[in-house]
Scaffold this motif. Structure first.
Motif, PDB file in Angstrom:
ATOM      1  N   LEU A 164       0.828  -1.206   0.000  1.00  5.92           N
ATOM      2  CA  LEU A 164       0.000   0.000   0.000  1.00  5.92           C
ATOM      3  C   LEU A 164       0.860   1.253   0.000  1.00  5.92           C
ATOM      4  O   LEU A 164       0.544   2.232  -0.697  1.00  5.92           O
ATOM      5  CB  LEU A 164      -0.931   0.004   1.220  1.00  5.92           C
ATOM      6  N   GLU A 165       1.951   1.236   0.742  1.00  2.00           N
ATOM      7  CA  GLU A 165       2.856   2.385   0.761  1.00  2.00           C
ATOM      8  C   GLU A 165       3.343   2.709  -0.652  1.00  2.00           C
ATOM      9  O   GLU A 165       3.351   3.881  -1.070  1.00  2.00           O
ATOM     10  CB  GLU A 165       4.039   2.085   1.678  1.00  2.00           C
ATOM     11  N   ALA A 166       3.731   1.693  -1.398  1.00  5.72           N
ATOM     12  CA  ALA A 166       4.208   1.902  -2.765  1.00  5.72           C
ATOM     13  C   ALA A 166       3.087   2.432  -3.662  1.00  5.72           C
ATOM     14  O   ALA A 166       3.305   3.330  -4.490  1.00  5.72           O
ATOM     15  CB  ALA A 166       4.771   0.602  -3.325  1.00  5.72           C
ATOM     16  N   LEU A 167       1.880   1.893  -3.510  1.00  5.84           N
ATOM     17  CA  LEU A 167       0.746   2.338  -4.313  1.00  5.84           C
ATOM     18  C   LEU A 167       0.391   3.788  -4.015  1.00  5.84           C
ATOM     19  O   LEU A 167       0.084   4.574  -4.923  1.00  5.84           O
ATOM     20  CB  LEU A 167      -0.463   1.434  -4.043  1.00  5.84           C
ATOM     21  N   LEU A 168       0.426   4.163  -2.740  1.00  6.56           N
ATOM     22  CA  LEU A 168       0.098   5.533  -2.360  1.00  6.56           C
ATOM     23  C   LEU A 168       1.173   6.513  -2.817  1.00  6.56           C
ATOM     24  O   LEU A 168       0.862   7.648  -3.203  1.00  6.56           O
ATOM     25  CB  LEU A 168      -0.091   5.620  -0.838  1.00  6.56           C
ATOM     26  N   GLU A 169       2.417   6.090  -2.784  1.00  4.18           N
ATOM     27  CA  GLU A 169       3.486   6.972  -3.267  1.00  4.18           C
ATOM     28  C   GLU A 169       3.342   7.230  -4.768  1.00  4.18           C
ATOM     29  O   GLU A 169       3.635   8.335  -5.246  1.00  4.18           O
ATOM     30  CB  GLU A 169       4.854   6.374  -2.944  1.00  4.18           C
TER      31      GLU A 169
END
Length: 336
Positions: free
Chosen positions: A312-317
């Motif tokens: 999720l962190e990668a998707l949000l970034e």
């Protein structure tokens, strides 16, 4: 931004909630998986140390270092740990079943916090995760049970700070008997909220009230644990907003303890059950302040948190064009 890594303690959300309102990552590991040796105990059946970091991968790296068996902690777990760093780096949620807790979807949560939460779930679903609504009916009683168990254990644990054996000692000028030293020390050394919790816990443990209060709260705790067990038969991780609101002005709720306690509504169940939880930024909400999303996993399933959190962190970034906290406007005084 003063330190890349820190270690906090979480009794009812005190790692995850600060992470939520500051746009950072906070993890409460499985109870007993990180040693508490050397910490001052507040509520021994709830307290857990864990990592506070800027990124999910940093949390995994720190968790690898501080986790593991410690013979000096009687609650320490000997084995059963996953590969946190590999999980955080996988960025793969295909087939992962994410359960949304129905009891934590109510209107008490700020609409913008809920909006960022729903957007995060949509990103995970687009990446191949399956979103499932699950019911944990006894979670509505968790807050009340926690605020009997925690004060009771705090009352017991903090009894040692009496001016005789540990910590501060305040000696009255007039007739400094042992009883007066104890009273002066505890009056001076504990703030209003700590005194409130000690008094509540002492009352709950007193003769004639133990079964009605502390005993009943422990029964509710068992029901919460059963809710988790039933939910994890259907899903791999559970999700909710970490806190009902973004950061509120300093001192705004000091005069209303009940409003302060209600901030713990989403984080407390994990402590009662001993399961791991993670908070990471879900986006920016009111006035550019960060909101948080919480993931919960079964006991010793901490690696699942790093898998979904890292993805999720990668998707949000990708969505926000970089780390979410870097997008937040500078607050008054020049600090983010």
């Amino acid at each position: 931004f003063e330190a890349p890594l820190a270690i906090g303690t979480d009794t009812g959300g005190s790692i995850r909630q600060p992470a939520s309102v500051t746009g950072t990552v906070g993890v409460k590991p499985t109870y007993g998986s990180v040693s508490r040796y050397g910490l001052i105990a507040m509520a021994s059946s709830l307290d857990q140390a864990g990592p506070c970091t800027r990124t999910v991968e940093d949390a995994a790296l720190l968790h690898d270092v501080i986790g593991g068996y410690d013979p000096k902690d009687s609650t320490s777990i000997r084995d059963g740990f996953g590969d946190f760093v590999a999980a955080a780096r996988s960025k793969d949620v295909k087939g992962l079943r994410v359960g949304v807790i129905e009891q934590l979807e109510h209107d008490d949560f700020d609409p913008l916090v809920r909006a960022r939460f729903e957007e995060s779930l949509a990103l995970l679903e687009e990446a191949g995760a399956e979103i499932v609504r699950v019911s944990c009916p006894n979670f509505e009683y968790a807050l009340g049970a926690y605020y009997l168990i925690m004060p009771s254990e705090a009352s017991s644990n903090l009894a040692k700070f009496d001016g005789m054996r540990f910590g501060l000692r305040v000696i009255p000028e007039d007739n400094p008997t042992a009883e007066r030293v104890m009273a002066a020390t505890r009056g001076e050394g504990f703030g209003a909220e700590v005194k409130r919790r000690i008094l509540l816990g002492t009352y709950a443990l007193s003769s004639g009230y133990y079964d009605a209060y502390y005993g009943s709260a422990q029964k509710v705790r068992t029901l919460v644990q059963r809710d988790f067990a039933a939910a994890y038969e259907k899903v791999d991780v559970l999700a909710s907003p970490t806190a009902p609101t973004v950061a509120f002005p300093l001192g705004q709720k000091v005069d209303n303890p009940m409003m302060m306690y209600l901030n713990d509504i989403a984080t407390i169940p994990a402590n009662l059950a001993g399961v791991p939880g993670m908070s990471l930024p879900s986006g920016l909400a009111e006035d550019g302040l960060p909101a948080g999303i919480q993931f919960l996993a079964p006991a010793l399933g901490d690696d699942r948190l790093y898998r979904v959190g890292g993805a999720l962190e990668a998707l949000l970034e990708q969505k926000w064009g970089g780390p979410i906290l870097a997008q937040a406007p500078a607050l008054e005084g020049g600090a983010r």
